[in-house]
Design a protein around this motif. Structure first.
Motif, PDB file in Angstrom:
ATOM      1  N   CYS A   1     -10.403  11.400 -17.223  1.00 13.12           N
ATOM      2  CA  CYS A   1     -10.818  11.626 -15.839  1.00 13.12           C
ATOM      3  C   CYS A   1      -9.961  10.886 -14.812  1.00 13.12           C
ATOM      4  CB  CYS A   1     -12.272  11.216 -15.657  1.00 13.12           C
ATOM      5  SG  CYS A   1     -13.447  12.165 -16.643  1.00 13.12           S
ATOM      6  N   MET A   2      -9.366   9.746 -15.200  1.00 14.79           N
ATOM      7  CA  MET A   2      -8.705   8.894 -14.209  1.00 14.79           C
ATOM      8  C   MET A   2      -7.401   9.496 -13.687  1.00 14.79           C
ATOM      9  SD  MET A   2      -7.992   4.848 -14.573  1.00 14.79           S
ATOM     10  CE  MET A   2      -7.669   3.837 -13.142  1.00 14.79           C
ATOM     11  N   ARG A   3      -6.573  10.026 -14.571  1.00 11.77           N
ATOM     12  CA  ARG A   3      -5.318  10.711 -14.205  1.00 11.77           C
ATOM     13  C   ARG A   3      -4.436   9.841 -13.310  1.00 11.77           C
ATOM     14  NH1 ARG A   3      -8.299  16.379 -12.575  1.00 11.77           N
ATOM     15  NH2 ARG A   3      -9.604  16.483 -14.426  1.00 11.77           N
ATOM     16  N   TRP A   4      -4.258   8.597 -13.744  1.00  8.37           N
ATOM     17  CA  TRP A   4      -3.419   7.671 -12.979  1.00  8.37           C
ATOM     18  C   TRP A   4      -1.959   8.079 -13.087  1.00  8.37           C
ATOM     19  CZ3 TRP A   4       0.837   4.709 -13.680  1.00  8.37           C
ATOM     20  CH2 TRP A   4       1.093   3.701 -12.739  1.00  8.37           C
ATOM     21  N   MET A   5      -1.232   7.998 -11.986  1.00  7.01           N
ATOM     22  CA  MET A   5       0.211   8.249 -12.018  1.00  7.01           C
ATOM     23  C   MET A   5       0.863   7.714 -10.750  1.00  7.01           C
ATOM     24  SD  MET A   5       0.387  12.389 -11.272  1.00  7.01           S
ATOM     25  CE  MET A   5      -0.666  12.740 -12.687  1.00  7.01           C
ATOM     26  N   PRO A   6       2.113   7.274 -10.855  1.00 10.59           N
ATOM     27  CA  PRO A   6       2.867   6.925  -9.639  1.00 10.59           C
ATOM     28  C   PRO A   6       3.239   8.209  -8.911  1.00 10.59           C
ATOM     29  CG  PRO A   6       4.263   6.699 -11.574  1.00 10.59           C
ATOM     30  CD  PRO A   6       2.893   7.029 -12.083  1.00 10.59           C
ATOM     31  N   VAL A   7       3.004   8.251  -7.610  1.00 11.33           N
ATOM     32  CA  VAL A   7       3.201   9.493  -6.875  1.00 11.33           C
ATOM     33  C   VAL A   7       4.245   9.377  -5.767  1.00 11.33           C
ATOM     34  CG1 VAL A   7       0.870  10.286  -7.379  1.00 11.33           C
ATOM     35  CG2 VAL A   7       1.305   8.989  -5.282  1.00 11.33           C
TER      36      VAL A   7
ATOM     37  N   TYR B   1      13.188 -15.055  12.262  1.00 10.59           N
ATOM     38  CA  TYR B   1      14.641 -14.889  12.309  1.00 10.59           C
ATOM     39  C   TYR B   1      15.102 -13.439  12.115  1.00 10.59           C
ATOM     40  CZ  TYR B   1      14.083 -19.869  11.533  1.00 10.59           C
ATOM     41  OH  TYR B   1      13.676 -21.167  11.631  1.00 10.59           O
ATOM     42  N   GLU B   2      14.340 -12.628  11.357  1.00  9.60           N
ATOM     43  CA  GLU B   2      14.846 -11.280  11.056  1.00  9.60           C
ATOM     44  C   GLU B   2      13.702 -10.374  10.620  1.00  9.60           C
ATOM     45  OE1 GLU B   2      17.532 -11.588   7.817  1.00  9.60           O
ATOM     46  OE2 GLU B   2      16.052 -12.448   6.453  1.00  9.60           O
ATOM     47  N   CYS B   3      14.039  -9.094  10.538  1.00  6.12           N
ATOM     48  CA  CYS B   3      13.100  -8.090  10.032  1.00  6.12           C
ATOM     49  C   CYS B   3      13.749  -7.342   8.874  1.00  6.12           C
ATOM     50  CB  CYS B   3      12.710  -7.099  11.122  1.00  6.12           C
ATOM     51  SG  CYS B   3      11.645  -7.780  12.416  1.00  6.12           S
ATOM     52  N   ASN B   4      12.965  -7.075   7.839  1.00  9.54           N
ATOM     53  CA  ASN B   4      13.452  -6.349   6.671  1.00  9.54           C
ATOM     54  C   ASN B   4      12.505  -5.211   6.324  1.00  9.54           C
ATOM     55  OD1 ASN B   4      15.752  -8.084   6.003  1.00  9.54           O
ATOM     56  ND2 ASN B   4      14.193  -9.622   5.511  1.00  9.54           N
ATOM     57  N   VAL B   5      13.064  -4.193   5.698  1.00  8.77           N
ATOM     58  CA  VAL B   5      12.258  -3.082   5.200  1.00  8.77           C
ATOM     59  C   VAL B   5      11.928  -3.340   3.733  1.00  8.77           C
ATOM     60  CG1 VAL B   5      12.180  -0.611   4.707  1.00  8.77           C
ATOM     61  CG2 VAL B   5      13.240  -1.423   6.821  1.00  8.77           C
ATOM     62  N   GLU B   6      10.629  -3.358   3.421  1.00 11.43           N
ATOM     63  CA  GLU B   6      10.151  -3.580   2.060  1.00 11.43           C
ATOM     64  C   GLU B   6       9.513  -2.301   1.539  1.00 11.43           C
ATOM     65  OE1 GLU B   6      10.780  -6.307   0.514  1.00 11.43           O
ATOM     66  OE2 GLU B   6      11.324  -7.671   2.165  1.00 11.43           O
ATOM     67  N   THR B   7       9.425  -2.195   0.232  1.00 15.93           N
ATOM     68  CA  THR B   7       8.819  -1.012  -0.383  1.00 15.93           C
ATOM     69  C   THR B   7       7.719  -1.421  -1.357  1.00 15.93           C
ATOM     70  OG1 THR B   7      10.416  -0.962  -2.203  1.00 15.93           O
ATOM     71  CG2 THR B   7      10.967   0.292  -0.203  1.00 15.93           C
ATOM     72  N   SER B   8       6.820  -0.494  -1.604  1.00 13.66           N
ATOM     73  CA  SER B   8       5.798  -0.667  -2.640  1.00 13.66           C
ATOM     74  C   SER B   8       5.515   0.689  -3.253  1.00 13.66           C
ATOM     75  CB  SER B   8       4.521  -1.279  -2.070  1.00 13.66           C
ATOM     76  OG  SER B   8       3.971  -0.469  -1.056  1.00 13.66           O
ATOM     77  N   ILE B   9       5.116   0.670  -4.512  1.00 12.37           N
ATOM     78  CA  ILE B   9       4.851   1.921  -5.209  1.00 12.37           C
ATOM     79  C   ILE B   9       3.541   2.524  -4.724  1.00 12.37           C
ATOM     80  CG2 ILE B   9       3.625   0.817  -7.123  1.00 12.37           C
ATOM     81  CD1 ILE B   9       4.922   2.918  -8.956  1.00 12.37           C
ATOM     82  N   LYS B  10       3.526   3.825  -4.609  1.00 14.29           N
ATOM     83  CA  LYS B  10       2.320   4.553  -4.231  1.00 14.29           C
ATOM     84  C   LYS B  10       1.747   5.205  -5.478  1.00 14.29           C
ATOM     85  CE  LYS B  10       0.662   8.145  -1.021  1.00 14.29           C
ATOM     86  NZ  LYS B  10       1.093   9.160  -0.012  1.00 14.29           N
ATOM     87  N   VAL B  11       0.481   4.925  -5.771  1.00 11.33           N
ATOM     88  CA  VAL B  11      -0.145   5.451  -6.971  1.00 11.33           C
ATOM     89  C   VAL B  11      -1.307   6.359  -6.595  1.00 11.33           C
ATOM     90  CG1 VAL B  11       0.516   3.433  -8.325  1.00 11.33           C
ATOM     91  CG2 VAL B  11      -1.737   3.502  -7.231  1.00 11.33           C
ATOM     92  N   GLY B  12      -1.654   7.234  -7.509  1.00 11.28           N
ATOM     93  CA  GLY B  12      -2.803   8.107  -7.331  1.00 11.28           C
ATOM     94  C   GLY B  12      -3.670   8.080  -8.573  1.00 11.28           C
ATOM     95  N   HIS B  13      -4.949   8.100  -8.400  1.00  8.90           N
ATOM     96  CA  HIS B  13      -5.864   8.168  -9.545  1.00  8.90           C
ATOM     97  C   HIS B  13      -7.272   8.517  -9.068  1.00  8.90           C
ATOM     98  CE1 HIS B  13      -7.971   4.307  -8.760  1.00  8.90           C
ATOM     99  NE2 HIS B  13      -6.791   3.881  -8.338  1.00  8.90           N
TER     100      HIS B  13
END
Length: 341
Positions: free
Chosen positions: A41-47, A58-70
């Motif tokens: 039922c969970m059907r977890w996956m990175p989407v 002092y500065e600005c940076n662009v960061e990322t994170s994984i998006k998951v669905g379940h």
């Protein structure tokens, strides 16, 4: 008062003795059956990916994170015959007496239908067969025991926080007696008047029944299907805002640690909004929407799912997408695949 129950319900339930007999299910059994169905039922996956802007002095940076669905189990929805007799034993122990008192008090005096009446019945005589399968049921929507646990595990970044709180009563038909029994104002919705609107199944070829009017009354020859219709109606109510019922909406999470894409309102026949896992009377380890076409089946969908005491319970699994916050400002997200699939 409802909020107070939400905060302390889990602690109270942990101290109550667990009981198990025909027509009932305990918290431990709900957790066990939910766990057994997780892979199906969970059907977890990175989407996809989320992009954040993180700034310092002092500065600005662009960061990322994984998006998951379940999918995750948001609520236990019970449909049962007797007032105050939810088959979930711990909920019945805590709320059963209060439900009976509320329904038989002021509300009971306003209703034309006897407040204690429930369950299967034959309406009319030989000359009036249109109502011979008219069934009434109480229905409750209670936050799933694992709902709060998901909030803890969400800190890993690989699970989304649930919109529900464990053991919290989002809907109890006994408190909504006027609408749930008398169909006021449900009877006036277009979907209550026009055949084919909001049907569970494929109308006109085969249908289990209509979502509207969202009351405890159903005309259905198969008892399990009648209970399923009640569960779908209650799920429809609690996932929407501003409905003419006494309930608490399952609202989008206001998490400070995640960006969450809400499952949204539950829609019949649409697995992208939610699916059901039967807990009682038949423990199932898979999820599906109601409305299966069983015309070619010898026993029908209800075969093997009839409870002698008329008590039924399901997990409502709903699909989430989320990503962990990695900066002060959310920029945008990209999806590699469509989710739910």
């Amino acid at each position: 008062m409802m909020r107070a129950i939400r905060r302390c319900g889990f602690i109270l339930l942990m101290w109550l003795p667990l009981m198990s007999h025909a027509g009932t299910i305990s918290t431990a059994e709900i957790v066990s059956q939910t766990t057994s169905a997780a892979l199906s039922c969970m059907r977890w996956m990175p989407v996809g990916m989320c992009f954040w802007l993180r700034c310092s002095i002092y500065e600005c940076n662009v960061e990322t994170s994984i998006k998951v669905g379940h999918y995750q189990p948001d609520a236990v929805v019970s449909s049962y015959n007797e007032l105050g007799s939810n088959p979930w034993t711990e909920i019945r122990s805590i709320l059963g007496a209060a439900q009976s008192y509320a329904a038989t008090g002021l509300l009971g005096s306003l209703l034309a239908v006897p407040i204690e009446s429930a369950g299967n019945r034959t309406e009319g005589g030989q000359g009036n067969k249109d109502h011979r399968n008219l069934i009434f049921r109480e229905t409750d929507v209670i936050g799933h025991p694992l709902g709060s646990l998901s909030d803890v595990l969400a800190g890993t970044g690989y699970l989304c926080e649930s919109e529900t709180t464990s053991f919290y009563p989002y809907f109890m038909s006994s408190l909504d007696a006027l609408s749930w029994r008398m169909e006021i104002p449900e009877m006036f919705y277009p979907a209550s008047l026009i055949p084919g609107m909001r049907e569970i199944g494929t109308w006109p070829l085969q249908t289990w029944g209509g979502v509207y009017p969202r009351t405890g009354w159903t005309t259905q020859a198969e008892e399990p299907k009648a209970a399923a219709i009640n569960a779908q109606r209650a799920g429809d109510i609690v996932t929407r805002n501003g409905q003419p019922h006494i309930y608490d909406q399952i609202e989008p999470s206001s998490s400070s640690d995640q960006r969450i894409w809400s499952p949204g309102p539950l829609v019949e026949d649409d697995p992208a909004t939610g699916e059901w896992q039967m807990l009682l009377p038949k423990a199932e380890s898979s999820c599906a929407v109601f409305g299966t076409n069983d015309l070619a089946s010898a026993n029908g969908w209800g075969g093997g799912r009839v409870d002698e005491e008329g008590d039924y319970a399901w997990n409502l699994w709903r699909p989430y997408q989320c990503c962990e916050k990695e900066g002060q400002f959310f920029l945008f997200d990209i999806n590699w695949i469509n989710y739910p699939p």
